[in-house]
Write an enzyme that holds these catalytic residues in place. Structure first.
Site, PDB file in Angstrom:
ATOM      1  N   CYS A 115       0.815  -1.223   0.000  1.00  0.00           N
ATOM      2  CA  CYS A 115       0.000   0.000   0.000  1.00  0.00           C
ATOM      3  C   CYS A 115       0.847   1.271   0.000  1.00  0.00           C
ATOM      4  O   CYS A 115       0.333   2.352  -0.270  1.00  0.00           O
ATOM      5  CB  CYS A 115      -0.955   0.007   1.181  1.00  0.00           C
ATOM      6  SG  CYS A 115      -2.152  -1.328   1.087  1.00  0.00           S
ATOM      7  N   HIS A 252      -3.422   7.568   2.134  1.00  0.00           N
ATOM      8  CA  HIS A 252      -3.788   6.225   1.672  1.00  0.00           C
ATOM      9  C   HIS A 252      -5.157   5.890   2.249  1.00  0.00           C
ATOM     10  O   HIS A 252      -5.426   6.164   3.424  1.00  0.00           O
ATOM     11  CB  HIS A 252      -2.730   5.217   2.129  1.00  0.00           C
ATOM     12  CG  HIS A 252      -3.135   3.798   1.911  1.00  0.00           C
ATOM     13  ND1 HIS A 252      -3.643   3.363   0.707  1.00  0.00           N
ATOM     14  CD2 HIS A 252      -3.115   2.719   2.736  1.00  0.00           C
ATOM     15  CE1 HIS A 252      -3.924   2.076   0.813  1.00  0.00           C
ATOM     16  NE2 HIS A 252      -3.613   1.662   2.022  1.00  0.00           N
ATOM     17  N   ASN A 282      -9.964   0.028  -0.064  1.00  0.00           N
ATOM     18  CA  ASN A 282      -8.505   0.141  -0.097  1.00  0.00           C
ATOM     19  C   ASN A 282      -7.996  -0.422  -1.434  1.00  0.00           C
ATOM     20  O   ASN A 282      -8.040  -1.628  -1.645  1.00  0.00           O
ATOM     21  CB  ASN A 282      -7.926  -0.634   1.096  1.00  0.00           C
ATOM     22  CG  ASN A 282      -6.418  -0.568   1.166  1.00  0.00           C
ATOM     23  OD1 ASN A 282      -5.760  -0.126   0.219  1.00  0.00           O
ATOM     24  ND2 ASN A 282      -5.858  -1.014   2.271  1.00  0.00           N
TER      25      ASN A 282
HETATM   26  N1  COA Z   1     -18.034  -8.621   9.391  1.00  0.00           N
HETATM   27  C1  COA Z   1     -18.491  -8.945  10.614  1.00  0.00           C
HETATM   28  N2  COA Z   1     -17.675  -9.310  11.618  1.00  0.00           N
HETATM   29  C2  COA Z   1     -16.359  -9.326  11.364  1.00  0.00           C
HETATM   30  C3  COA Z   1     -15.821  -9.001  10.108  1.00  0.00           C
HETATM   31  C4  COA Z   1     -16.723  -8.641   9.098  1.00  0.00           C
HETATM   32  N3  COA Z   1     -16.320  -8.304   7.866  1.00  0.00           N
HETATM   33  N4  COA Z   1     -14.481  -9.113  10.165  1.00  0.00           N
HETATM   34  C5  COA Z   1     -14.172  -9.491  11.415  1.00  0.00           C
HETATM   35  N5  COA Z   1     -15.315  -9.636  12.142  1.00  0.00           N
HETATM   36  C6  COA Z   1     -15.457 -10.021  13.537  1.00  0.00           C
HETATM   37  C7  COA Z   1     -14.305 -10.848  14.038  1.00  0.00           C
HETATM   38  O1  COA Z   1     -14.481 -12.214  13.684  1.00  0.00           O
HETATM   39  C8  COA Z   1     -14.367 -10.614  15.512  1.00  0.00           C
HETATM   40  O2  COA Z   1     -15.373 -11.429  16.056  1.00  0.00           O
HETATM   41  P1  COA Z   1     -15.160 -12.168  17.487  1.00  0.00           P
HETATM   42  O3  COA Z   1     -14.992 -11.044  18.455  1.00  0.00           O
HETATM   43  O4  COA Z   1     -16.411 -12.936  17.634  1.00  0.00           O
HETATM   44  O5  COA Z   1     -13.924 -12.986  17.326  1.00  0.00           O
HETATM   45  C9  COA Z   1     -14.843  -9.178  15.632  1.00  0.00           C
HETATM   46  O6  COA Z   1     -15.443  -8.863  14.364  1.00  0.00           O
HETATM   47  C10 COA Z   1     -13.721  -8.207  15.913  1.00  0.00           C
HETATM   48  O7  COA Z   1     -12.652  -8.508  15.034  1.00  0.00           O
HETATM   49  P2  COA Z   1     -11.366  -7.628  15.006  1.00  0.00           P
HETATM   50  O8  COA Z   1     -10.495  -8.090  13.883  1.00  0.00           O
HETATM   51  O9  COA Z   1     -10.752  -7.563  16.351  1.00  0.00           O
HETATM   52  O10 COA Z   1     -12.022  -6.222  14.641  1.00  0.00           O
HETATM   53  P3  COA Z   1     -11.391  -4.810  14.648  1.00  0.00           P
HETATM   54  O11 COA Z   1     -12.177  -3.909  15.507  1.00  0.00           O
HETATM   55  O12 COA Z   1      -9.904  -4.825  14.848  1.00  0.00           O
HETATM   56  O13 COA Z   1     -11.651  -4.336  13.135  1.00  0.00           O
HETATM   57  C11 COA Z   1     -10.445  -4.151  11.076  1.00  0.00           C
HETATM   58  C12 COA Z   1     -11.083  -5.099  12.087  1.00  0.00           C
HETATM   59  C13 COA Z   1      -9.818  -4.991   9.980  1.00  0.00           C
HETATM   60  C14 COA Z   1     -11.552  -3.277  10.488  1.00  0.00           C
HETATM   61  C15 COA Z   1      -9.402  -3.256  11.797  1.00  0.00           C
HETATM   62  O14 COA Z   1      -8.544  -4.060  12.559  1.00  0.00           O
HETATM   63  C16 COA Z   1      -8.593  -2.464  10.828  1.00  0.00           C
HETATM   64  O15 COA Z   1      -9.092  -1.585  10.161  1.00  0.00           O
HETATM   65  N6  COA Z   1      -7.280  -2.736  10.740  1.00  0.00           N
HETATM   66  C17 COA Z   1      -6.404  -2.089   9.798  1.00  0.00           C
HETATM   67  C18 COA Z   1      -6.516  -2.834   8.513  1.00  0.00           C
HETATM   68  C19 COA Z   1      -5.913  -2.093   7.374  1.00  0.00           C
HETATM   69  O16 COA Z   1      -6.089  -0.911   7.245  1.00  0.00           O
HETATM   70  N7  COA Z   1      -5.208  -2.839   6.546  1.00  0.00           N
HETATM   71  C20 COA Z   1      -4.613  -2.340   5.368  1.00  0.00           C
HETATM   72  C21 COA Z   1      -3.429  -1.502   5.693  1.00  0.00           C
HETATM   73  S1  COA Z   1      -2.676  -1.005   4.212  1.00  0.00           S
END
Ligand code: COA
Length: 325
Positions: A115, A252, A282
């Site tokens: 990215c 980004h 993204n």
């Molecule tokens: N829909 C519904 N539930 C989802 C899901 C989706 N698409 N994806 C994950 N979950 C669930 C998980 O399974 C988890 O459930 P559990 O508590 O029963 O285990 C719960 O939601 C929380 O998951 P978690 O991964 O801890 O959520 P989060 O608050 O960290 O949000 C992201 C997840 C990916 C949105 C967040 O971590 C994020 O934005 N990270 C940065 C990612 C990014 O920008 N990457 C690219 C960088 S270039």
């Protein structure tokens, strides 16, 4: 005293016509529009059709950037494509784009920094222009992440989209200082110790294992806010500029919460932060030039404005660029 600078003279973008909404995604994996919107700000993404190869999308964005600059293939002597999803292991996407555009001079290569690919490519192009190695450089970010997503993994497949964006940089002699037009400075970093928090478990050229994107989302989020704040400070300090000097933040587009977090840290008015994540999701290396294209063509970004771009991605890689338009 004058020095050779990289002036940003044209911007272009291309998005595949097919739109995939959160609601449609929710019919395939266990997710919901409410969850995706709340955690990421994403409402929809564009998905490449069979004709939207990485090369085809990169070529369309590049052609649009050249036309915008009033330039032709004869003005180009370097093409750098930031991509992690090339169609082939080689020739490089950039070389295919060179042929498609009818460019016959100079050189062309791809750069893989996930990215951060566009900021990295901008940094290389700027260095080459300053060194006198190139005079007209197409810097392109082009990605087809839909081909490396695990469409059964709701933790990742909801986050990404496809597209391409490009800028055309022209070498010009101008004075030195923060009021100088062009790329003021770029700042790129990597820390390979965190390579396993965002990676692809396969490779182009391995038909047995083309690979899927894997991510520890929370870890990436944690690093993003810290690293991006640091590099933005570094870019401002290098130019003797203050946060209040920035006219536009073109970040980004990974996640609305990260974008808003950085915007707040910089004290930016929300209306001066360019956001496309709601519609594009993204698009990795393509996200900054696509966002820039939108704000450039709708007249928000104008000549003389100071634009800050920043990105973080797999590697980890991250970086920032300050550009006076
Ligand atoms: N829909 C519904 N539930 C989802 C899901 C989706 N698409 N994806 C994950 N979950 C669930 C998980 O399974 C988890 O459930 P559990 O508590 O029963 O285990 C719960 O939601 C929380 O998951 P978690 O991964 O801890 O959520 P989060 O608050 O960290 O949000 C992201 C997840 C990916 C949105 C967040 O971590 C994020 O934005 N990270 C940065 C990612 C990014 O920008 N990457 C690219 C960088 S270039």
């Amino acid at each position: 005293m004058t020095k050779q600078h990289a002036i940003l003279v044209g911007v272009g973008g291309y998005l595949p016509p097919r739109i995939l909404t959160n609601d449609e995604l929710a019919t395939r994996v266990d997710t919901s529009d409410a969850w995706i919107t709340e955690r990421t700000g994403i409402r929809q993404r564009h998905i490449a059709g069979p004709e939207d190869s990485c090369v085809a999308m990169a070529t369309k964005a590049a052609a649009a950037a050249l036309a915008d600059a009033g330039a032709t293939a004869a003005d180009v002597d370097a093409i750098i494509v930031g991509t992690s999803t090339p169609d082939e292991a080689f020739p490089a996407t950039a070389v295919r784009v060179q042929a498609a555009l009818g460019v016959t001079a100079g050189f062309a290569f791809d750069l893989a920094a996930a990215c951060s690919g566009f900021v990295y490519a901008l940094s290389v192009a700027d260095a080459m222009i300053r060194a006198g190695q190139a005079r007209g450089v197409l810097v392109i970010g082009a990605e087809v992440y839909s081909r490396i997503l695990d469409w059964t993994d709701r933790g990742t497949c909801v986050l990404f989209g496809d597209g391409a964006g490009a800028v055309f940089l022209r070498a010009e002699h101008s004075g030195v200082g923060p009021q100088t037009r062009g790329i003021l400075s770029t700042h790129i970093h990597a820390d390979g110790r965190h390579g396993d928090i965002l990676y692809v478990d396969g490779a182009v050229g391995r038909p047995d294992r083309p690979g899927h994107l894997r991510m520890l989302g929370r870890e990436v989020f944690r690093h993003a806010v810290g690293r991006l704040s640091e590099v933005v400070g570094e870019a401002l300090a290098a130019n003797g500029l203050q946060q209040s000097d920035i006219d536009w933040l073109v970040p980004h587009q990974a996640n609305l919460r990260i974008i808003d977090g950085i915007g707040k840290k910089l004290g930016m008015a929300d209306s001066h932060v360019v956001k496309t994540v709601d519609r594009h999701a993204n698009t990795s290396a393509a996200s900054i030039p696509l966002a820039l294209a939108e704000a450039w063509h709708d007249g928000r970004i104008r000549r003389g404005d100071l634009v800050l771009m920043e990105a973080l991605g797999g590697g980890l890689t991250w970086g920032a660029a300050l550009v006076r338009i």
